[in-house]
Design a protein around this motif. Structure first.
Motif, mmCIF file in Angstrom:
data_model
loop_
_atom_site.group_PDB
_atom_site.id
_atom_site.type_symbol
_atom_site.label_atom_id
_atom_site.label_comp_id
_atom_site.label_asym_id
_atom_site.label_seq_id
_atom_site.Cartn_x
_atom_site.Cartn_y
_atom_site.Cartn_z
ATOM 1 N N PHE A 123 0.949 -1.243 0.020
ATOM 2 C CA PHE A 123 -0.145 0.147 0.050
ATOM 3 C C PHE A 123 1.013 1.241 -0.019
ATOM 4 C CE2 PHE A 123 -3.291 -2.747 1.425
ATOM 5 C CZ PHE A 123 -4.559 -2.224 1.065
ATOM 6 N N LYS A 124 0.332 2.351 -0.623
ATOM 7 C CA LYS A 124 1.016 3.687 -0.375
ATOM 8 C C LYS A 124 0.795 4.018 0.808
ATOM 9 C CE LYS A 124 0.540 4.442 -5.279
ATOM 10 N NZ LYS A 124 -0.990 4.418 -5.380
ATOM 11 N N TRP A 125 1.619 5.105 1.422
ATOM 12 C CA TRP A 125 1.563 5.794 2.976
ATOM 13 C C TRP A 125 0.331 6.603 3.052
ATOM 14 C CZ3 TRP A 125 5.763 9.967 4.056
ATOM 15 C CH2 TRP A 125 5.581 11.023 3.221
ATOM 16 N N ASP A 126 -0.110 6.988 1.916
ATOM 17 C CA ASP A 126 -1.339 7.774 2.272
ATOM 18 C C ASP A 126 -2.794 7.047 2.115
ATOM 19 O OD1 ASP A 126 -0.385 7.599 -0.869
ATOM 20 O OD2 ASP A 126 -2.635 8.355 -0.990
ATOM 21 N N GLU A 127 -2.497 5.438 1.917
ATOM 22 C CA GLU A 127 -3.660 4.733 1.834
ATOM 23 C C GLU A 127 -4.332 3.936 3.029
ATOM 24 O OE1 GLU A 127 -3.362 3.509 -2.968
ATOM 25 O OE2 GLU A 127 -2.109 2.474 -1.524
ATOM 26 N N VAL A 128 -3.250 3.863 3.938
ATOM 27 C CA VAL A 128 -3.188 3.033 5.261
ATOM 28 C C VAL A 128 -4.000 3.358 6.213
ATOM 29 C CG1 VAL A 128 -1.158 1.749 4.298
ATOM 30 C CG2 VAL A 128 -0.878 3.743 5.940
ATOM 31 N N HIS A 129 -4.139 4.595 6.552
ATOM 32 C CA HIS A 129 -4.799 5.080 7.851
ATOM 33 C C HIS A 129 -6.251 4.486 8.112
ATOM 34 C CE1 HIS A 129 -5.242 7.434 11.189
ATOM 35 N NE2 HIS A 129 -6.430 7.879 10.882
ATOM 36 N N GLU A 130 -7.027 4.364 7.245
ATOM 37 C CA GLU A 130 -8.542 4.110 7.311
ATOM 38 C C GLU A 130 -8.398 2.421 7.871
ATOM 39 O OE1 GLU A 130 -7.509 5.965 4.986
ATOM 40 O OE2 GLU A 130 -8.750 7.502 5.448
ATOM 41 N N ILE A 131 -7.665 1.999 6.879
ATOM 42 C CA ILE A 131 -7.578 0.288 7.400
ATOM 43 C C ILE A 131 -7.085 0.029 8.783
ATOM 44 C CG2 ILE A 131 -6.707 -2.004 6.416
ATOM 45 C CD1 ILE A 131 -6.708 -0.595 3.683
ATOM 46 N N ALA A 132 -6.067 0.928 9.017
ATOM 47 C CA ALA A 132 -5.275 0.673 10.115
ATOM 48 C C ALA A 132 -6.065 1.075 11.634
ATOM 49 C CB ALA A 132 -4.019 1.417 10.350
ATOM 50 N N GLU A 133 -7.006 1.963 11.146
ATOM 51 C CA GLU A 133 -8.079 2.408 12.247
ATOM 52 C C GLU A 133 -9.136 1.234 12.601
ATOM 53 O OE1 GLU A 133 -9.263 5.947 13.576
ATOM 54 O OE2 GLU A 133 -7.114 5.925 13.447
ATOM 55 N N GLN A 134 -9.306 0.375 11.639
ATOM 56 C CA GLN A 134 -10.124 -0.980 11.842
ATOM 57 C C GLN A 134 -8.865 -1.762 12.618
ATOM 58 O OE1 GLN A 134 -12.677 -2.302 8.852
ATOM 59 N NE2 GLN A 134 -11.992 -0.738 7.419
ATOM 60 N N LEU A 135 -7.941 -2.294 12.089
ATOM 61 C CA LEU A 135 -7.082 -3.187 12.636
ATOM 62 C C LEU A 135 -6.541 -3.075 13.848
ATOM 63 C CD1 LEU A 135 -5.102 -3.813 9.326
ATOM 64 C CD2 LEU A 135 -6.567 -5.516 10.376
ATOM 65 N N GLU A 136 -6.482 -1.624 14.297
ATOM 66 C CA GLU A 136 -5.736 -1.218 15.857
ATOM 67 C C GLU A 136 -6.876 -2.105 16.905
ATOM 68 O OE1 GLU A 136 -5.753 2.851 15.753
ATOM 69 O OE2 GLU A 136 -7.765 2.780 16.144
ATOM 70 N N HIS A 137 -7.987 -2.286 16.695
ATOM 71 C CA HIS A 137 -8.787 -2.748 17.592
ATOM 72 C C HIS A 137 -9.007 -4.422 17.819
ATOM 73 C CE1 HIS A 137 -10.109 1.175 18.199
ATOM 74 N NE2 HIS A 137 -10.247 1.532 17.013
ATOM 75 N N ILE A 138 -8.152 -4.997 16.919
ATOM 76 C CA ILE A 138 -8.098 -6.372 17.032
ATOM 77 C C ILE A 138 -7.351 -6.846 18.115
ATOM 78 C CG2 ILE A 138 -7.156 -8.405 15.828
ATOM 79 C CD1 ILE A 138 -9.561 -7.336 14.158
ATOM 80 N N ASN A 139 -8.082 -7.772 18.999
ATOM 81 C CA ASN A 139 -7.629 -7.967 20.180
ATOM 82 C C ASN A 139 -6.679 -9.205 20.668
ATOM 83 O OD1 ASN A 139 -7.452 -8.113 23.104
ATOM 84 N ND2 ASN A 139 -9.355 -7.261 23.481
ATOM 85 N N SER A 140 -5.570 -9.303 20.517
ATOM 86 C CA SER A 140 -4.833 -10.568 20.506
ATOM 87 C C SER A 140 -3.392 -10.152 20.556
ATOM 88 C CB SER A 140 -4.787 -11.455 19.491
ATOM 89 O OG SER A 140 -3.888 -12.487 19.551
#
Lengths: 224, 224
Positions: A95-112
DNA sequence: GGTATAATTTAGACTAGTCTAAAAATTTGT
DNA sequence: ACAAATTTTTAGACTAGTCTAAATTATACC
């Protein structure tokens, strides 16, 4: 002992952490949070009461809030996950550096915890995310970055581009379009007094101009 | 046109898909769903009304439900994501096959078509997950697996172990402890009539016994 | 220092998703 | 075919997270 923290609560804690570190560490107001999260002040007040109940923040009505140690640990962990996932998205999935924020906003809540530990190892225990932001380690310790925005140097010379302090998609795309990437060397040839713009060379290429807006949004270190 | 589907709704659609394919394709009852999702029948009824409202299921009170084409596409996409993430966890992060389900249950709800397309490519467009379950392709097409549980063959001969139809952690750990992995060759030396147990050799090692419970939970193909 | 303005909180309401208890419909068994 | 058992739905209530409108507290300015 083990209080459950919802996704929404995690986002409030992250917002409080981020806002309190904008300048030097400080209390955060209800309105600041409601602006940052795009919801109403009344909603924030409700949530602050809940977070205080769970001992995640220190809250006195009409004064600001700040995180407790437990709240800070929670926020830092979410930030660690966000930044590690951003590295994954850029380094492994291209991914390009300007494309990752929204996806990481979701992934940051995965609990493990196990997942994060293994992801960290898989990525080679990176110290910085694709925007140059430091990644907290497993103990919640964060490298203090002593880099300053370019416009605060106001001096000719060579600087290394180490990060951004403005994360918007359009700004990141702008930097890509002018060919600036993290690690590049910026040679400041002139600082224009009247508009605080900068005449610079990137990696010894042709000269170009940075507006003060650009110069204030890129973090640099003096090149050794 | 673009109805928002919540995480909870996705889980209901997935449950309906899974339950309707347990034997041949069939309607699913309220109680089946409430058992599968561990909530009450009244709760399920409420949700079925909402899903019908959104045209994701065909629902007639007191009769079963089945997915509409839109509902099926949604369920298949969640299953695709779940199985791709399981491959990621096992192949890239070295998780064991009995450790990945809970984490994939979270990751399957991450919403980004671009992410899934890139993850698929990164993993080498796998056709099966670590338990041998087929991964639907980007168009929602699923390989029909013609494998049968070992106990339905009731014949001596060589079989290839291609998947499980029981996904519990304890069962997967049991298979690991007896040294059985996907792709292994199982030679059936005897089928015991009285208890339907099987005397087998795995990859030409020493003989051992499979109870009928084990034999009914492993999917095999006749070895060519 | 008192009043106007801004910030914050309270009060009351709404939705999604869940529950329990009771009512209604369906299925089963003789 | 009809009573009993089972399944499903309805009714009413609860929590988390959100809202608007009104009340309260803090701040700022002359």
């Amino acid at each position: 002992m083990c209080v459950i923290i919802s996704l929404t609560e995690e986002n409030y804690l992250k917002a409080i952490y981020t806002l309190s570190h904008l300048f030097e560490e400080s209390e955060v107001s209800t309105n600041q949070i409601s602006d940052h999260l795009n919801n109403k002040a009344a909603t924030v007040t409700d949530m602050l009461k809940r977070l205080a109940e769970k001992k995640l923040i220190h809250y006195i009505p009409y004064q600001g809030v700040k995180l407790t140690e437990k709240g800070r640990q929670t926020a830092i962990k979410v930030i660690r996950k966000h930044r590690l996932w951003e590295v994954f998205l850029v380094d492994k999935l291209q991914f390009k550096w300007d494309e990752v924020h929204e996806i990481a906003e979701q992934l940051e809540h995965i609990n493990s915890d196990e997942l994060i530990q293994r992801l960290d190892k898989f990525l080679g225990k990176p110290k910085f995310d694709p925007h140059g932001d430091p990644i907290p380690d497993a103990n919640g310790l964060l490298n203090i970055v002593k880099a300053l925005p370019l416009n605060q140097h106001k001096a000719k010379g060579n600087f290394t581009f180490v990060g951004v302090c403005e994360h918007s998609k359009t700004f990141l795309q702008h930097l890509t379009s002018i060919g600036l990437k993290i690690g590049d060397v910026i040679k400041v040839e002139e600082v224009n007094e009247f508009d605080n713009s900068f005449k610079v060379k990137i990696n010894k290429n042709n000269s170009q101009f940075f507006s003060n807006k650009v110069a204030s949004s890129i973090l640099v270190e003096v090149k050794k």
